[in-house]
Write a protein that holds these residues in place. Sequence first.
Motif, PDB file in Angstrom:
ATOM      1  N   GLU A   1       0.821  -1.216   0.000  1.00  0.00           N
ATOM      2  CA  GLU A   1       0.000   0.000   0.000  1.00  0.00           C
ATOM      3  C   GLU A   1       0.852   1.262   0.000  1.00  0.00           C
ATOM      4  OE1 GLU A   1      -2.506  -3.167   2.093  1.00  0.00           O
ATOM      5  OE2 GLU A   1      -0.393  -2.594   1.929  1.00  0.00           O
ATOM      6  N   THR A   2       1.907   1.291   0.802  1.00  0.00           N
ATOM      7  CA  THR A   2       2.739   2.497   0.848  1.00  0.00           C
ATOM      8  C   THR A   2       3.625   2.591  -0.395  1.00  0.00           C
ATOM      9  OG1 THR A   2       4.301   1.290   2.266  1.00  0.00           O
ATOM     10  CG2 THR A   2       2.737   2.757   3.342  1.00  0.00           C
TER      11      THR A   2
ATOM     12  N   GLU B   1       1.505   3.982  -3.011  1.00  0.00           N
ATOM     13  CA  GLU B   1       1.353   5.407  -2.758  1.00  0.00           C
ATOM     14  C   GLU B   1       2.573   6.180  -3.256  1.00  0.00           C
ATOM     15  OE1 GLU B   1       0.557   8.451   1.021  1.00  0.00           O
ATOM     16  OE2 GLU B   1       0.680   6.289   1.357  1.00  0.00           O
TER      17      GLU B   1
ATOM     18  N   SER C   1       3.188   9.602   4.562  1.00  0.00           N
ATOM     19  CA  SER C   1       2.064   8.737   4.197  1.00  0.00           C
ATOM     20  C   SER C   1       0.999   8.780   5.277  1.00  0.00           C
ATOM     21  CB  SER C   1       2.541   7.296   4.025  1.00  0.00           C
ATOM     22  OG  SER C   1       1.425   6.429   3.849  1.00  0.00           O
TER      23      SER C   1
ATOM     24  N   THR D   1      -1.607   6.669   4.876  1.00  0.00           N
ATOM     25  CA  THR D   1      -2.248   5.372   4.702  1.00  0.00           C
ATOM     26  C   THR D   1      -2.103   4.567   5.986  1.00  0.00           C
ATOM     27  OG1 THR D   1      -1.747   5.358   2.337  1.00  0.00           O
ATOM     28  CG2 THR D   1      -2.256   3.235   3.356  1.00  0.00           C
TER      29      THR D   1
ATOM     30  N   THR E   1      -1.609   1.488   7.911  1.00  0.00           N
ATOM     31  CA  THR E   1      -1.130   0.126   7.636  1.00  0.00           C
ATOM     32  C   THR E   1      -1.137  -0.740   8.888  1.00  0.00           C
ATOM     33  OG1 THR E   1       1.153   0.924   7.856  1.00  0.00           O
ATOM     34  CG2 THR E   1       0.232   0.789   5.636  1.00  0.00           C
TER      35      THR E   1
ATOM     36  N   SER F   1      -7.538  12.912   4.435  1.00  0.00           N
ATOM     37  CA  SER F   1      -7.154  11.515   4.470  1.00  0.00           C
ATOM     38  C   SER F   1      -8.087  10.701   3.611  1.00  0.00           C
ATOM     39  CB  SER F   1      -7.206  10.994   5.914  1.00  0.00           C
ATOM     40  OG  SER F   1      -6.304  11.704   6.714  1.00  0.00           O
ATOM     41  N   SER F   2      -7.560   9.660   3.011  1.00  0.00           N
ATOM     42  CA  SER F   2      -8.372   8.749   2.234  1.00  0.00           C
ATOM     43  C   SER F   2      -8.028   7.325   2.616  1.00  0.00           C
ATOM     44  CB  SER F   2      -8.144   8.956   0.735  1.00  0.00           C
ATOM     45  OG  SER F   2      -6.804   8.739   0.409  1.00  0.00           O
ATOM     46  N   GLY F   3      -9.060   6.497   2.753  1.00  0.00           N
ATOM     47  CA  GLY F   3      -8.839   5.099   3.054  1.00  0.00           C
ATOM     48  C   GLY F   3      -8.443   4.836   4.484  1.00  0.00           C
ATOM     49  N   ALA F   4      -8.555   5.801   5.384  1.00  0.00           N
ATOM     50  CA  ALA F   4      -8.159   5.601   6.778  1.00  0.00           C
ATOM     51  C   ALA F   4      -9.390   5.283   7.603  1.00  0.00           C
ATOM     52  CB  ALA F   4      -7.481   6.864   7.315  1.00  0.00           C
TER      53      ALA F   4
END
Length: 306
Positions: A49-50, A53, A264, A266, A268, A301-304
Amino acid sequence: MPRLSEVISALDDLWPAERAESWDAVGTVVGDPDQEVTRVLFAVDPVQETVDEAVKLGADLLVTHHPLYLRGTTTVAASTFKGRVVHTLIKNDIALHVAHTNADTAEPGVSDALAGALGLRVVRPLVPDPSDPEGRRGLGRVCELDAPLTVREFAARAAERLPATAQGVRVAGDPDAPVRTVAVSGGSGDSLFDHVRAAGVDAFLTADLRHHPASEFMADRAHGPLALLDAAHWATEWPWCELAAAQLDEISDRHGWDLRVHVSRTVTDPWTAHAASSRAHPSPTATLPGSAARAPLDSESSGAPN
């Protein structure tokens, strides 16, 4: 634009590899020393994922806290998830550099960033580095609050100020006990219990607390009541990414590099949901306001998960 070797040299000055634990795997994992670097992304985990990104961002360098290969490997085949990470990085000319336990003990380091996120004033290292004559480096930090809080209030502050995770913040101890001094350690911290007892603090905030060590620690009243606060591993280390990015920004300005440095957002953390225990049976567990999770890191933020 600086070459990768120049940026890595600057990062090594911040977190020298020789200060990492002997079992650790830090340093540059992927990257051509002569490639130019214009954009850098900081993250906790070197996971797909990172890396994706970093690709989307157009980064030339990904700096992570956790190693990609901690125990070595015999393959980087793309059929494995770590091999797929390596292939993605190389195909997109993205370097990967790791600062792990050498960033934990740095000054400022991972626990300084955690203390800052919680609004604590750092007093000293919890486990001083004997090689530091000034006594500023070391593992964990002993901190003070500007004004006393109860354990309940401090847990709520931690849940509010640390990034959102499914776990939130767990507490062991009297929720109404006063807290004036706190030990913190980003990442797994139950190996530090002896040092926490010796520090004489009112509470210890860390991550990955296991049942038996935590149970035995709470049962030992020889050092008086002491609360444990167990946050998610990822959440206690993410503040370091912002600190590290600010440090590289300052270096870039000083050298005239004009790097674009990003952090980031994201999430994780491996845990993605939390189910509260049923209230069908009596429970002595106290409910702490805001302990499940906080709002996303910011409005962009997106996807958090919340």
